[in-house]
Design a protein around this motif. Structure first.
Motif, PDB file in Angstrom:
ATOM      1  N   MET A   1       0.846  -1.279  -0.160  1.00 49.41           N
ATOM      2  CA  MET A   1      -0.151  -0.022   0.041  1.00 49.41           C
ATOM      3  C   MET A   1       0.778   1.293  -0.064  1.00 49.41           C
ATOM      4  SD  MET A   1      -3.187  -0.985   2.564  1.00 49.41           S
ATOM      5  CE  MET A   1      -2.281  -1.533   3.899  1.00 49.41           C
ATOM      6  N   ASP A   2       2.230   1.089   0.101  1.00 48.41           N
ATOM      7  CA  ASP A   2       3.090   2.410   0.089  1.00 48.41           C
ATOM      8  C   ASP A   2       3.330   2.736  -1.525  1.00 48.41           C
ATOM      9  OD1 ASP A   2       4.577   4.255   0.676  1.00 48.41           O
ATOM     10  OD2 ASP A   2       6.451   3.091   1.180  1.00 48.41           O
ATOM     11  N   GLY A   3       2.326   3.235  -2.010  1.00 47.59           N
ATOM     12  CA  GLY A   3       2.464   3.790  -3.614  1.00 47.59           C
ATOM     13  C   GLY A   3       1.840   2.900  -4.556  1.00 47.59           C
TER      14      GLY A   3
ATOM     15  N   LEU B   1      -0.756   0.187  -4.324  1.00 52.34           N
ATOM     16  CA  LEU B   1      -2.278  -0.164  -4.329  1.00 52.34           C
ATOM     17  C   LEU B   1      -2.869   0.642  -3.365  1.00 52.34           C
ATOM     18  CD1 LEU B   1      -4.194  -1.767  -6.167  1.00 52.34           C
ATOM     19  CD2 LEU B   1      -3.762  -3.824  -4.500  1.00 52.34           C
ATOM     20  N   GLU B   2      -3.866   1.320  -3.702  1.00 51.03           N
ATOM     21  CA  GLU B   2      -4.671   1.904  -2.349  1.00 51.03           C
ATOM     22  C   GLU B   2      -5.432   0.882  -1.689  1.00 51.03           C
ATOM     23  OE1 GLU B   2      -4.767   5.208  -1.599  1.00 51.03           O
ATOM     24  OE2 GLU B   2      -2.918   5.303  -3.033  1.00 51.03           O
ATOM     25  N   PRO B   3      -5.884   1.295  -0.353  1.00 51.89           N
ATOM     26  CA  PRO B   3      -6.445   0.447   0.387  1.00 51.89           C
ATOM     27  C   PRO B   3      -7.692  -0.396   0.039  1.00 51.89           C
ATOM     28  CG  PRO B   3      -5.845   2.211   1.758  1.00 51.89           C
ATOM     29  CD  PRO B   3      -5.484   2.583   0.335  1.00 51.89           C
ATOM     30  N   ARG B   4      -8.654   0.351  -0.472  1.00 54.39           N
ATOM     31  CA  ARG B   4     -10.016  -0.121  -1.046  1.00 54.39           C
ATOM     32  C   ARG B   4      -9.674  -1.145  -2.258  1.00 54.39           C
ATOM     33  NH1 ARG B   4     -14.281   4.768  -1.167  1.00 54.39           N
ATOM     34  NH2 ARG B   4     -12.261   5.849  -1.468  1.00 54.39           N
TER      35      ARG B   4
ATOM     36  N   GLU C   1     -10.257   2.391   6.213  1.00 55.17           N
ATOM     37  CA  GLU C   1     -10.580   3.545   6.113  1.00 55.17           C
ATOM     38  C   GLU C   1     -10.231   4.182   7.479  1.00 55.17           C
ATOM     39  OE1 GLU C   1     -11.647   5.562   3.943  1.00 55.17           O
ATOM     40  OE2 GLU C   1     -11.848   4.043   2.225  1.00 55.17           O
TER      41      GLU C   1
ATOM     42  N   GLN D   1      -6.570   5.168   7.870  1.00 55.44           N
ATOM     43  CA  GLN D   1      -6.123   6.470   7.265  1.00 55.44           C
ATOM     44  C   GLN D   1      -6.441   7.806   8.085  1.00 55.44           C
ATOM     45  OE1 GLN D   1      -8.061   6.130   3.321  1.00 55.44           O
ATOM     46  NE2 GLN D   1      -6.298   5.960   2.298  1.00 55.44           N
TER      47      GLN D   1
ATOM     48  N   GLU E   1     -10.019   2.018  -7.621  1.00 54.97           N
ATOM     49  CA  GLU E   1      -8.691   2.104  -7.305  1.00 54.97           C
ATOM     50  C   GLU E   1      -7.882   0.729  -7.697  1.00 54.97           C
ATOM     51  OE1 GLU E   1      -8.682   2.153  -3.088  1.00 54.97           O
ATOM     52  OE2 GLU E   1      -9.298   4.337  -2.823  1.00 54.97           O
TER      53      GLU E   1
ATOM     54  N   ALA F   1      -4.572   1.430 -10.466  1.00 56.27           N
ATOM     55  CA  ALA F   1      -3.249   1.160  -9.694  1.00 56.27           C
ATOM     56  C   ALA F   1      -2.238   1.013 -10.636  1.00 56.27           C
ATOM     57  CB  ALA F   1      -3.159  -0.191  -8.966  1.00 56.27           C
TER      58      ALA F   1
END
Length: 300
Positions: free
Chosen positions: A30-32, A34-37, A88, A91, A205, A209
């Motif tokens: 998730m560090d740049g 792939l976003e969480p959702r 969520e 964040q 999202e 990606a």
């Protein structure tokens, strides 16, 4: 202790170890990359495919019409609401706050099990759950500042609490299904429904990606999350629930921060301390009291 009981506890121990490693590996994805959702949707989609393929070689039992609503709730609480609220919430709050709040999950499960499933609450189980919560809280709080009442993180804290409660409700809702159907059949429908719930929230999202920037390292870490943290972890939990109570399953959550710290020690990103030793002692005593302290338990 019977063979089935030993295998159930071994499965739960494996889940705790998997989640311990997941704390380190999932963060990198998730560090740049792939976003969480989008990550939640990838997990749900990948695990759903694996569960349905795996179930092709297993037997099925006809689902009773009165159980459809329970499957729908299990997919909502165990996959969609559980995972979306956690990411969520994360964040909007700190990882330390989120980890501390997650320690309430076994307490929630213990109370709901007593109210809804009529599970008995002996003194050893209650003291064990509380000791485990203290030990896990002490271990987590030593990694940074805990500030649950800060206005800037209050919404995130609430969302993480909803996540913890949601997973607790999932363990309660899914327990009766395990008495009727094979574990793989239950989890394949739970994840299919969970995938349907998550699809509208994570599709954009996932599609947007930056796939071209993914390295082999990121691919295998994402694969670990899909295969182990999602597929095997959920399957092992449900397998264990055919033998042990929902409270027992949730009590093993306290071992997750311990294993995460052990893996961090192995990677050289954490140091051995009296806090780790003391908190680990409380966690293991708590898990023992909650799950094993019973006259003649080990001789069965």
């Amino acid at each position: 202790m019977t063979k089935d009981l030993k295998l159930a506890h071994l499965a739960l121990l494996s889940v705790a170890m998997i989640y311990g490693a997941n704390y380190i590996l999932a963060k990198d994805v998730m560090d740049g990359f792939l976003e969480p959702r989008g990550f939640i949707l990838l997990r749900a989609m990948g695990a759903t495919l694996l569960f349905w393929l795996f179930h092709r070689s297993s037997k099925s039992v006809k689902i009773e019409r009165g159980d459809y609503w329970r499957f729908a709730l299990a997919g909502l609480f165990g996959v969609a609401l559980n995972q979306i609220m956690f990411f969520e919430g994360l964040q909007r709050t700190t990882p330390i706050n989120a980890s501390i709040i997650m320690t309430v999950n076994p307490i929630v499960v213990m109370l709901l099990s007593a109210l809804l499933l009529k599970e008995s609450l002996g003194w050893a189980k209650m003291v064990g759950i509380l000791l485990g919560a203290v030990g896990a809280g002490w271990l987590i709080s030593g990694k940074g500042e805990v500030d649950l009442l800060n206005d800037n993180t209050s919404l995130g804290n609430i969302l993480v609490f909803i996540n913890a409660t949601s997973y607790g409700l999932y363990l309660i809702v899914v327990k009766p299904l395990m008495a009727k159907y094979p574990a793989i059949q239950v989890v394949k429908w739970v994840f299919l429904l969970g995938f349907v719930y998550v699809l509208p929230f994570g599709a954009v999202e996932l599609v947007s990606a930056p796939w071209s920037s993914w390295t082999i390292d990121i691919y295998w870490k994402a694969g670990f999350v899909v295969l182990f943290t999602t597929f095997f972890a959920y399957l092992f939990n449900l397998y264990a629930m055919k033998t042990v109570s929902s409270t027992t399953v949730s009590a093993y959550i306290y071992l997750q921060p311990f294993f995460a710290t052990i893996f961090a020690l192995m990677l050289g990103t954490d140091e051995l301390s009296w806090r780790l030793i003391g908190s680990a002692g409380l966690i293991f005593v708590g898990v023992y009291l909650a799950n094993f302290y019973k006259k003649g338990y080990f001789s069965k």
